[in-house]
Scaffold this motif. Structure first.
Motif, PDB file in Angstrom:
ATOM      1  N   UNK A   1       0.822  -1.197   0.000  1.00 41.23           N
ATOM      2  CA  UNK A   1       0.000   0.000   0.000  1.00 41.23           C
ATOM      3  C   UNK A   1       0.864   1.258   0.000  1.00 41.23           C
ATOM      4  N   UNK A   2       1.912   1.273   0.818  1.00 42.12           N
ATOM      5  CA  UNK A   2       2.799   2.443   0.868  1.00 42.12           C
ATOM      6  C   UNK A   2       3.495   2.616  -0.477  1.00 42.12           C
ATOM      7  N   UNK A   3       3.834   1.528  -1.125  1.00 41.56           N
ATOM      8  CA  UNK A   3       4.477   1.607  -2.441  1.00 41.56           C
ATOM      9  C   UNK A   3       3.537   2.265  -3.451  1.00 41.56           C
ATOM     10  N   UNK A   4       2.257   1.903  -3.411  1.00 41.01           N
ATOM     11  CA  UNK A   4       1.278   2.500  -4.329  1.00 41.01           C
ATOM     12  C   UNK A   4       1.117   3.994  -4.066  1.00 41.01           C
ATOM     13  N   UNK A   5       1.122   4.374  -2.804  1.00 40.95           N
ATOM     14  CA  UNK A   5       1.010   5.794  -2.454  1.00 40.95           C
ATOM     15  C   UNK A   5       2.229   6.554  -2.966  1.00 40.95           C
ATOM     16  N   UNK A   6       3.421   5.994  -2.783  1.00 42.99           N
ATOM     17  CA  UNK A   6       4.646   6.630  -3.274  1.00 42.99           C
ATOM     18  C   UNK A   6       4.609   6.774  -4.794  1.00 42.99           C
ATOM     19  N   UNK A   7       4.190   5.713  -5.500  1.00 42.68           N
ATOM     20  CA  UNK A   7       4.114   5.767  -6.957  1.00 42.68           C
ATOM     21  C   UNK A   7       3.134   6.833  -7.424  1.00 42.68           C
ATOM     22  N   UNK A   8       2.036   6.993  -6.718  1.00 41.83           N
ATOM     23  CA  UNK A   8       0.990   7.943  -7.114  1.00 41.83           C
ATOM     24  C   UNK A   8       1.385   9.380  -6.822  1.00 41.83           C
ATOM     25  N   UNK A   9       2.092   9.618  -5.706  1.00 43.53           N
ATOM     26  CA  UNK A   9       2.330  10.985  -5.267  1.00 43.53           C
ATOM     27  C   UNK A   9       3.786  11.437  -5.284  1.00 43.53           C
ATOM     28  N   UNK A  10       4.730  10.548  -5.443  1.00 47.38           N
ATOM     29  CA  UNK A  10       6.134  10.951  -5.480  1.00 47.38           C
ATOM     30  C   UNK A  10       6.685  10.766  -6.887  1.00 47.38           C
ATOM     31  N   UNK A  11       6.213  11.619  -7.794  1.00 50.89           N
ATOM     32  CA  UNK A  11       6.662  11.548  -9.179  1.00 50.89           C
ATOM     33  C   UNK A  11       6.636  12.949  -9.789  1.00 50.89           C
ATOM     34  N   UNK A  12       7.202  13.059 -11.002  1.00 52.06           N
ATOM     35  CA  UNK A  12       7.308  14.352 -11.679  1.00 52.06           C
ATOM     36  C   UNK A  12       5.932  14.958 -11.947  1.00 52.06           C
ATOM     37  N   UNK A  13       4.988  14.129 -12.315  1.00 47.82           N
ATOM     38  CA  UNK A  13       3.654  14.632 -12.632  1.00 47.82           C
ATOM     39  C   UNK A  13       3.007  15.283 -11.404  1.00 47.82           C
ATOM     40  N   UNK A  14       3.106  14.641 -10.253  1.00 50.62           N
ATOM     41  CA  UNK A  14       2.533  15.208  -9.041  1.00 50.62           C
ATOM     42  C   UNK A  14       3.286  16.470  -8.625  1.00 50.62           C
ATOM     43  N   UNK A  15       4.604  16.494  -8.800  1.00 49.11           N
ATOM     44  CA  UNK A  15       5.388  17.680  -8.481  1.00 49.11           C
ATOM     45  C   UNK A  15       4.961  18.853  -9.361  1.00 49.11           C
ATOM     46  N   UNK A  16       4.809  18.606 -10.656  1.00 44.69           N
ATOM     47  CA  UNK A  16       4.347  19.655 -11.572  1.00 44.69           C
ATOM     48  C   UNK A  16       2.965  20.136 -11.164  1.00 44.69           C
ATOM     49  N   UNK A  17       2.082  19.181 -10.879  1.00 42.25           N
ATOM     50  CA  UNK A  17       0.733  19.524 -10.407  1.00 42.25           C
ATOM     51  C   UNK A  17       0.830  20.382  -9.142  1.00 42.25           C
ATOM     52  N   UNK A  18       1.733  20.016  -8.251  1.00 38.19           N
ATOM     53  CA  UNK A  18       1.903  20.754  -7.003  1.00 38.19           C
ATOM     54  C   UNK A  18       2.397  22.174  -7.213  1.00 38.19           C
ATOM     55  N   UNK A  19       3.326  22.362  -8.138  1.00 35.69           N
ATOM     56  CA  UNK A  19       3.838  23.709  -8.418  1.00 35.69           C
ATOM     57  C   UNK A  19       2.751  24.587  -9.027  1.00 35.69           C
ATOM     58  N   UNK A  20       2.018  24.033  -9.976  1.00 35.96           N
ATOM     59  CA  UNK A  20       0.899  24.767 -10.567  1.00 35.96           C
ATOM     60  C   UNK A  20      -0.150  25.035  -9.499  1.00 35.96           C
ATOM     61  N   UNK A  21      -0.391  24.044  -8.681  1.00 32.53           N
ATOM     62  CA  UNK A  21      -1.350  24.201  -7.594  1.00 32.53           C
ATOM     63  C   UNK A  21      -0.921  25.264  -6.593  1.00 32.53           C
ATOM     64  N   UNK A  22       0.385  25.340  -6.324  1.00 34.77           N
ATOM     65  CA  UNK A  22       0.879  26.366  -5.395  1.00 34.77           C
ATOM     66  C   UNK A  22       0.594  27.761  -5.946  1.00 34.77           C
ATOM     67  N   UNK A  23       0.879  27.943  -7.230  1.00 37.65           N
ATOM     68  CA  UNK A  23       0.578  29.228  -7.868  1.00 37.65           C
ATOM     69  C   UNK A  23      -0.916  29.543  -7.777  1.00 37.65           C
ATOM     70  N   UNK A  24      -1.740  28.555  -8.132  1.00 40.15           N
ATOM     71  CA  UNK A  24      -3.186  28.757  -8.103  1.00 40.15           C
ATOM     72  C   UNK A  24      -3.716  28.942  -6.682  1.00 40.15           C
ATOM     73  N   UNK A  25      -3.097  28.271  -5.729  1.00 40.54           N
ATOM     74  CA  UNK A  25      -3.502  28.414  -4.327  1.00 40.54           C
ATOM     75  C   UNK A  25      -3.237  29.837  -3.847  1.00 40.54           C
ATOM     76  N   UNK A  26      -2.084  30.357  -4.190  1.00 45.13           N
ATOM     77  CA  UNK A  26      -1.759  31.737  -3.801  1.00 45.13           C
ATOM     78  C   UNK A  26      -2.740  32.705  -4.455  1.00 45.13           C
ATOM     79  N   UNK A  27      -2.986  32.509  -5.749  1.00 51.64           N
ATOM     80  CA  UNK A  27      -3.930  33.384  -6.462  1.00 51.64           C
ATOM     81  C   UNK A  27      -5.329  33.263  -5.856  1.00 51.64           C
ATOM     82  N   UNK A  28      -5.738  32.044  -5.563  1.00 49.48           N
ATOM     83  CA  UNK A  28      -7.057  31.821  -4.978  1.00 49.48           C
ATOM     84  C   UNK A  28      -7.152  32.442  -3.588  1.00 49.48           C
ATOM     85  N   UNK A  29      -6.090  32.326  -2.801  1.00 44.05           N
ATOM     86  CA  UNK A  29      -6.070  32.908  -1.459  1.00 44.05           C
ATOM     87  C   UNK A  29      -6.162  34.430  -1.527  1.00 44.05           C
TER      88      UNK A  29
END
Length: 136
Positions: A1-29
């Motif tokens: 289960x921990x391996x699946x969580x790591x695969x889903x959230x510890x990758x380039x796609x999630x990091x990119x999503x997170x950076x875009x999300x950080x920008x949008x979070x600041x704008x939304x805030x």
């Protein structure tokens, strides 16, 4: 289960999503604070800020996170991916304000929950509506 969580959230796609999300979070805030300061209800302020930044998020995530072309099909479906996170966010804001959290900061409390929810929902929508030849 921990391996699946790591695969889903510890990758380039999630990091990119997170950076875009950080920008949008600041704008939304920022939008949330503006709306609260003009006496819009905190829950409506939260929802409005999220709805406005969702448009920016759509274009940035299609291009940089999912490498998909923007189409009418995924543009119409994209708001569905945000709906669960927006509803959760709005409810948490209402609850936080009701228990005494200052209106200006109430929206920040929801982030640890809404970010993973948005990523999972958006990934599902993109997979269902995306260009089949570009999917792995």
């Amino acid at each position: 289960m921990i391996k699946k969580i790591k695969e889903k959230f510890l990758n380039k796609q999630f990091l990119t999503f997170g950076l875009i999300g950080a920008f949008n979070t600041i704008a939304s805030q920022v939008l949330y604070i503006i709306f609260v300061n003009i006496n819009l209800a905190p829950s409506l302020s939260s929802f409005s800020g999220d709805a406005i930044t969702m448009v920016i998020s759509y274009f940035m995530n299609m291009k940089f996170t999912y490498h998909e072309k923007c189409t009418w099909k995924n543009a119409v479906s994209f708001p569905l991916s945000y709906l669960p996170g927006m509803i959760i966010n709005m409810l948490i804001v209402m609850l936080a304000v009701n228990v005494g959290v200052p209106k200006t900061y109430a929206k920040l409390i929801s982030l640890p929950i809404t970010i993973p929810v948005n990523y999972i929902c958006m990934s599902i929508i993109v997979r269902l509506t995306g260009n089949k030849s570009s999917q792995k």
